[in-house]
Design a protein around this motif. Structure first.
Motif, PDB file in Angstrom:
ATOM      1  N   GLU A 212       0.534   3.772  -5.113  1.00  0.00           N
ATOM      2  CA  GLU A 212       0.973   2.418  -4.881  1.00  0.00           C
ATOM      3  C   GLU A 212       2.130   1.715  -3.435  1.00  0.00           C
ATOM      4  N   PHE A 213       2.027   1.239  -2.850  1.00  0.00           N
ATOM      5  CA  PHE A 213       3.042   0.465  -2.045  1.00  0.00           C
ATOM      6  C   PHE A 213       4.701   0.619  -2.480  1.00  0.00           C
TER       7      PHE A 213
ATOM      8  N   SER B 168      -1.133  -6.385  10.739  1.00  0.00           N
ATOM      9  CA  SER B 168      -2.100  -6.946   9.764  1.00  0.00           C
ATOM     10  C   SER B 168      -0.881  -7.563   8.201  1.00  0.00           C
TER      11      SER B 168
ATOM     12  N   ASN C  82      -1.815  -6.625   5.863  1.00  0.00           N
ATOM     13  CA  ASN C  82      -2.045  -6.101   4.838  1.00  0.00           C
ATOM     14  C   ASN C  82      -1.326  -4.277   4.317  1.00  0.00           C
ATOM     15  N   TYR C  83       0.213  -4.752   4.800  1.00  0.00           N
ATOM     16  CA  TYR C  83       1.150  -3.204   5.120  1.00  0.00           C
ATOM     17  C   TYR C  83       0.813  -3.015   3.451  1.00  0.00           C
ATOM     18  N   HIS C  84       0.638  -3.511   2.285  1.00  0.00           N
ATOM     19  CA  HIS C  84       0.540  -2.644   1.123  1.00  0.00           C
ATOM     20  C   HIS C  84      -0.197  -1.987   0.548  1.00  0.00           C
ATOM     21  N   GLN C  85      -1.814  -2.267   1.567  1.00  0.00           N
ATOM     22  CA  GLN C  85      -2.399  -1.744   1.257  1.00  0.00           C
ATOM     23  C   GLN C  85      -2.882   0.210   2.188  1.00  0.00           C
ATOM     24  N   THR C  86      -3.486   1.249   1.226  1.00  0.00           N
ATOM     25  CA  THR C  86      -3.891   2.099   1.485  1.00  0.00           C
ATOM     26  C   THR C  86      -4.626   2.434   2.757  1.00  0.00           C
ATOM     27  N   TRP C  87      -5.903   1.326   2.050  1.00  0.00           N
ATOM     28  CA  TRP C  87      -7.052   1.682   3.572  1.00  0.00           C
ATOM     29  C   TRP C  87      -6.287   1.232   4.460  1.00  0.00           C
ATOM     30  N   LEU C  88      -5.219   0.289   5.011  1.00  0.00           N
ATOM     31  CA  LEU C  88      -4.685  -0.170   6.607  1.00  0.00           C
ATOM     32  C   LEU C  88      -3.670   1.512   7.465  1.00  0.00           C
TER      33      LEU C  88
END
Length: 125
Positions: A46-47, A103, A105-111
């Protein structure tokens, strides 16, 4: 290619503080957005927090705002995670990660395409 090494984890009591470090080699870490994530046993990663590659804007998981602070020391090529008022539910392996992407989406692991090996944080009650 940037290599990331986390340090600073350990066993603490509830209410204590810890500062985690994510030190980079191979590239300048300020050229990357850097995030902290955590993973407890049996749970998904988790972020926790992120700091973008320029300007220093920061992002936090809503549940951690006010207790955790992410910061950067460019001279040391290091990003820190200051964790205060630790709780047993903060127990997890903490990972830092880096991305060159801009992005929302800094909370997403895929970034993130560069990850450290993790450091264990254990908070006893």
């Amino acid at each position: 290619q940037v290599q990331l090494v986390e340090s600073g984890g350990g066993l603490v009591q509830a209410g204590d503080s810890l500062r985690l470090s994510c030190t980079a080699s191979g590239r300048t870490l300020s050229s990357y957005g850097t995030g902290w994530f955590r993973q407890a046993p049996g749970k998904e990663r988790e972020f926790v927090a992120a700091i973008i590659r320029s300007g220093g804007s920061t992002y936090y998981a809503d549940s951690l705002k006010g207790r955790f602070t992410i910061s950067r020391d460019n001279a040391k090529n290091t990003v820190y995670l200051q964790m205060n008022s630790l709780k047993p539910e903060d127990t997890a392996v903490y990972y830092c990660a880096a991305t060159m992407a801009y992005s929302d989406n800094y909370h997403q692991t895929w970034l993130y395409n560069h990850w450290g090996q993790g450091t264990q944080v254990t908070v006893s009650s």
